[in-house]
Design a protein around this motif. Structure first.
Motif, mmCIF file in Angstrom:
data_model
loop_
_atom_site.group_PDB
_atom_site.id
_atom_site.type_symbol
_atom_site.label_atom_id
_atom_site.label_comp_id
_atom_site.label_asym_id
_atom_site.label_seq_id
_atom_site.Cartn_x
_atom_site.Cartn_y
_atom_site.Cartn_z
ATOM 1 N N ASP A 96 0.806 -1.176 -0.044
ATOM 2 C CA ASP A 96 0.186 0.211 0.006
ATOM 3 C C ASP A 96 0.882 1.489 0.486
ATOM 4 O O ASP A 96 1.079 1.607 0.787
ATOM 5 C CB ASP A 96 -0.747 0.366 1.334
ATOM 6 N N SER A 97 1.537 1.467 -1.491
ATOM 7 C CA SER A 97 1.959 2.775 -0.958
ATOM 8 C C SER A 97 1.006 4.349 -2.027
ATOM 9 O O SER A 97 0.883 3.625 -2.786
ATOM 10 C CB SER A 97 3.513 2.835 -1.995
ATOM 11 N N TYR A 98 1.332 5.370 -1.478
ATOM 12 C CA TYR A 98 1.035 5.968 -2.186
ATOM 13 C C TYR A 98 1.114 6.743 -3.741
ATOM 14 O O TYR A 98 1.193 6.511 -4.385
ATOM 15 C CB TYR A 98 0.110 7.560 -1.299
ATOM 16 N N ASP A 99 2.978 6.874 -3.340
ATOM 17 C CA ASP A 99 3.295 7.701 -4.339
ATOM 18 C C ASP A 99 4.897 6.696 -4.504
ATOM 19 O O ASP A 99 5.649 7.572 -3.491
ATOM 20 C CB ASP A 99 3.631 9.166 -4.787
ATOM 21 N N THR A 100 5.017 5.990 -5.313
ATOM 22 C CA THR A 100 6.685 5.918 -4.853
ATOM 23 C C THR A 100 7.946 6.682 -5.706
ATOM 24 O O THR A 100 9.372 6.523 -5.868
ATOM 25 C CB THR A 100 6.997 4.037 -5.856
ATOM 26 N N GLN A 101 6.707 6.500 -7.260
ATOM 27 C CA GLN A 101 8.154 8.078 -7.338
ATOM 28 C C GLN A 101 8.771 9.382 -7.647
ATOM 29 O O GLN A 101 8.875 10.045 -8.501
ATOM 30 C CB GLN A 101 7.483 7.750 -9.382
ATOM 31 N N CYS A 102 8.467 9.582 -6.806
ATOM 32 C CA CYS A 102 9.113 11.474 -6.479
ATOM 33 C C CYS A 102 10.358 11.053 -5.129
ATOM 34 O O CYS A 102 10.728 10.272 -4.756
ATOM 35 C CB CYS A 102 7.953 11.463 -4.666
ATOM 36 N N GLY A 103 11.105 11.902 -6.262
ATOM 37 C CA GLY A 103 12.679 11.447 -6.251
ATOM 38 C C GLY A 103 12.836 12.425 -4.935
ATOM 39 O O GLY A 103 13.984 13.683 -4.995
ATOM 40 N N ALA A 104 12.655 12.074 -3.575
ATOM 41 C CA ALA A 104 13.277 12.599 -2.431
ATOM 42 C C ALA A 104 12.840 11.779 -1.284
ATOM 43 O O ALA A 104 11.592 11.815 -0.932
ATOM 44 C CB ALA A 104 11.748 13.704 -2.031
ATOM 45 N N LYS A 105 14.173 10.967 -0.845
ATOM 46 C CA LYS A 105 13.749 9.709 -0.090
ATOM 47 C C LYS A 105 14.861 9.458 0.632
ATOM 48 O O LYS A 105 16.460 9.733 0.384
ATOM 49 C CB LYS A 105 13.552 8.555 -1.002
ATOM 50 N N LEU A 106 14.964 9.080 1.977
ATOM 51 C CA LEU A 106 15.753 9.394 2.805
ATOM 52 C C LEU A 106 15.777 7.440 3.250
ATOM 53 O O LEU A 106 15.058 6.848 3.613
ATOM 54 C CB LEU A 106 15.751 10.549 4.243
ATOM 55 N N PHE A 107 16.821 6.914 3.472
ATOM 56 C CA PHE A 107 16.766 6.195 4.359
ATOM 57 C C PHE A 107 18.078 5.782 5.762
ATOM 58 O O PHE A 107 19.555 6.652 5.634
ATOM 59 C CB PHE A 107 17.913 5.205 2.982
ATOM 60 N N THR A 108 17.982 4.815 6.660
ATOM 61 C CA THR A 108 18.838 4.338 7.640
ATOM 62 C C THR A 108 19.875 3.216 7.106
ATOM 63 O O THR A 108 18.999 2.805 6.289
ATOM 64 C CB THR A 108 17.884 4.261 8.575
ATOM 65 N N VAL A 109 21.104 3.669 6.652
ATOM 66 C CA VAL A 109 21.771 2.657 7.104
ATOM 67 C C VAL A 109 21.670 1.212 7.258
ATOM 68 O O VAL A 109 22.234 1.692 9.233
ATOM 69 C CB VAL A 109 23.178 2.869 6.470
ATOM 70 N N SER A 110 21.533 0.222 7.109
ATOM 71 C CA SER A 110 20.708 -1.246 7.665
ATOM 72 C C SER A 110 21.365 -2.272 7.266
ATOM 73 O O SER A 110 21.194 -2.442 6.069
ATOM 74 C CB SER A 110 19.043 -0.977 8.143
ATOM 75 N N PRO A 111 20.638 -3.123 7.601
ATOM 76 C CA PRO A 111 21.254 -4.973 6.893
ATOM 77 C C PRO A 111 20.298 -4.520 5.459
ATOM 78 O O PRO A 111 20.119 -5.162 4.618
ATOM 79 C CB PRO A 111 21.397 -5.722 7.752
ATOM 80 N N LEU A 112 19.098 -3.668 5.986
ATOM 81 C CA LEU A 112 17.899 -4.032 5.058
ATOM 82 C C LEU A 112 18.357 -3.346 3.885
ATOM 83 O O LEU A 112 17.708 -3.665 2.315
ATOM 84 C CB LEU A 112 16.488 -3.005 5.587
ATOM 85 N N LEU A 113 18.882 -1.893 3.844
ATOM 86 C CA LEU A 113 18.885 -1.634 2.764
ATOM 87 C C LEU A 113 20.330 -2.006 1.638
ATOM 88 O O LEU A 113 20.406 -2.080 0.484
ATOM 89 C CB LEU A 113 19.362 0.233 3.753
ATOM 90 N N ARG A 114 21.240 -2.076 2.478
ATOM 91 C CA ARG A 114 22.148 -2.673 2.288
ATOM 92 C C ARG A 114 22.093 -4.052 1.225
ATOM 93 O O ARG A 114 22.518 -4.425 0.179
ATOM 94 C CB ARG A 114 23.688 -3.341 2.438
ATOM 95 N N ALA A 159 9.942 -3.857 -3.190
ATOM 96 C CA ALA A 159 9.123 -4.947 -3.700
ATOM 97 C C ALA A 159 10.151 -6.124 -3.062
ATOM 98 O O ALA A 159 10.146 -6.769 -2.514
ATOM 99 C CB ALA A 159 8.959 -5.092 -5.548
ATOM 100 N N ARG A 160 11.576 -5.215 -3.357
ATOM 101 C CA ARG A 160 13.267 -6.014 -2.652
ATOM 102 C C ARG A 160 12.653 -6.492 -1.051
ATOM 103 O O ARG A 160 12.662 -7.538 -0.393
ATOM 104 C CB ARG A 160 14.437 -5.643 -2.734
ATOM 105 N N ALA A 161 12.465 -5.303 -0.105
ATOM 106 C CA ALA A 161 12.875 -5.347 0.951
ATOM 107 C C ALA A 161 11.057 -5.516 1.142
ATOM 108 O O ALA A 161 11.402 -6.568 2.522
ATOM 109 C CB ALA A 161 12.337 -3.453 1.284
ATOM 110 N N ASP A 162 10.279 -5.976 0.894
ATOM 111 C CA ASP A 162 8.582 -6.520 1.379
ATOM 112 C C ASP A 162 9.357 -8.131 1.433
ATOM 113 O O ASP A 162 8.728 -9.077 2.605
ATOM 114 C CB ASP A 162 7.951 -5.959 0.114
ATOM 115 N N ALA A 163 9.879 -8.058 0.265
ATOM 116 C CA ALA A 163 10.184 -10.050 0.480
ATOM 117 C C ALA A 163 11.275 -10.686 1.265
ATOM 118 O O ALA A 163 11.181 -11.727 2.053
ATOM 119 C CB ALA A 163 11.184 -10.206 -1.162
ATOM 120 N N LEU A 164 11.806 -9.210 1.733
ATOM 121 C CA LEU A 164 12.938 -9.776 2.533
ATOM 122 C C LEU A 164 13.028 -9.973 4.449
ATOM 123 O O LEU A 164 12.789 -10.450 4.910
ATOM 124 C CB LEU A 164 13.583 -8.830 2.685
#
Ligand SMILES: Nc1nc2c(ncn2[C@@H]2O[C@H](COP(=O)(O)OP(=O)(O)OP(=O)(O)O)[C@@H](O)[C@H]2O)c(=O)[nH]1
Ligand SMILES: [Mg+2]
Length: 264
Positions: A162-180, A199-204
């Motif tokens: 359930d995401s509203y807008d995946t295509q906006c070019g403004a995103k932040l991340f915590t560096v974690s095993p998930l992001l890596r 989708a990758r994160a959801d599967a993991l």
């Protein structure tokens, strides 16, 4: 040399740049570096054929402690440019992100997005979204808005996220095993790599079985988003985006099957 006076960990922001010499607003980036002492920039020059390289190098020389430039010899597309930038950023800090060079999302929105990460420790990714609602200034061309809504709806239904807008070019991340894990391999998609990240994160996360995507990823409505002329996206790219969505959907099943068996 400028005072870094970073309040805690720096935020390393990746800015993918493809032929941005005429469009890149150097003054706006420099103003952000001045007003946000925790901000560092990592420009990725994606095989540009104009003077982008010279411009980025001149910004780097003015801010040697706060600005990096990664140069890709050949144009690899935004997905790979962002991935290369995030790989570099994740070696420097525990917080990173990416931002479109056109500054359709103004850099002061970083403050609100960063606050979400510090307010909600369980949130690892905070993504700006273009929610057209009263009290917000989201100036998007009508056709792009409605095509965007159609794409977002198809994406949510197909992937079950359930995401509203995946295509906006403004995103932040915590560096974690998930992001890596999510950025370890090149993306399959060139246009909708943001959907592929989800989708990758959801599967993991499903595999680990401890947290759900909705607790790890937070969509934050932007207060201001303005269409900026000079986009390199063409109408045919929307067709490609829908085609790539089907590829990501197929991959979603493959990733889930490919994960090693969970220990009993
Ligand atoms: N289009 C495109 N953009 C790239 C590429 N590599 C890096 N980028 C960067 O990706 C960002 C987004 O590009 P834009 O052309 O503004 O496309 P967009 O923001 O997805 O689409 P609009 O909403 O029309 O502006 C910019 O920072 C580009 O410089 C590439 O190969 N193609
Ligand atoms: Mg743009």
């Amino acid at each position: 040399m400028h005072d870094t006076d970073a309040q805690g960990e720096p935020l390393v922001l990746v800015v993918p740049c493809y032929n941005e010499a005429a469009r890149l607003n150097r003054a706006a980036f420099e103003a952000a570096l001045s007003s946000m002492p925790w901000l560092q920039l990592c420009f990725v020059n994606d095989g540009s054929r104009d003077d982008t390289g010279t411009l980025l190098e001149s910004i780097r020389q003015a801010w040697p402690d706060r600005v990096r430039v990664v140069s890709l010899a050949k144009n690899a597309g935004k997905a790979e440019a962002v991935r290369q930038g995030l790989l570099m950023a994740s070696t420097i800090s525990t917080t990173c992100g990416f931002w479109d060079a056109d500054l359709a999302t103004p850099l002061h929105e970083l403050v609100a997005l960063r606050e979400v990460l510090s307010r909600h420790p369980q949130v690892e990714w905070v993504w700006g979204i273009r929610l057209r609602a009263l009290g917000r200034q989201v100036e998007r061309r009508a056709l792009r808005h409605y095509l965007g809504r159609l794409f977002a709806t198809c994406s949510s239904v197909l992937l079950g996220i359930d995401s509203y807008d995946t295509q906006c070019g403004a995103k932040l991340f915590t560096v974690s095993p998930l992001l890596r894990a999510v950025i370890a391999e090149p993306f399959r998609s060139r246009w909708i790599f943001d959907v592929e990240m989800l989708a990758r994160a959801d599967a993991l996360l499903r595999y680990a079985g401890t947290r759900r995507i909705g607790t790890v990823v937070y969509e934050q409505p932007l207060a201001l988003w303005q269409h900026v002329a000079g986009s390199k996206v063409k109408p045919v790219d929307f067709v490609k985006a829908f085609r790539e969505l089907l590829v990501v959907r197929t991959q979603q099943t493959v990733w889930c099957r490919a994960l090693p068996a969970r220990p009993a």
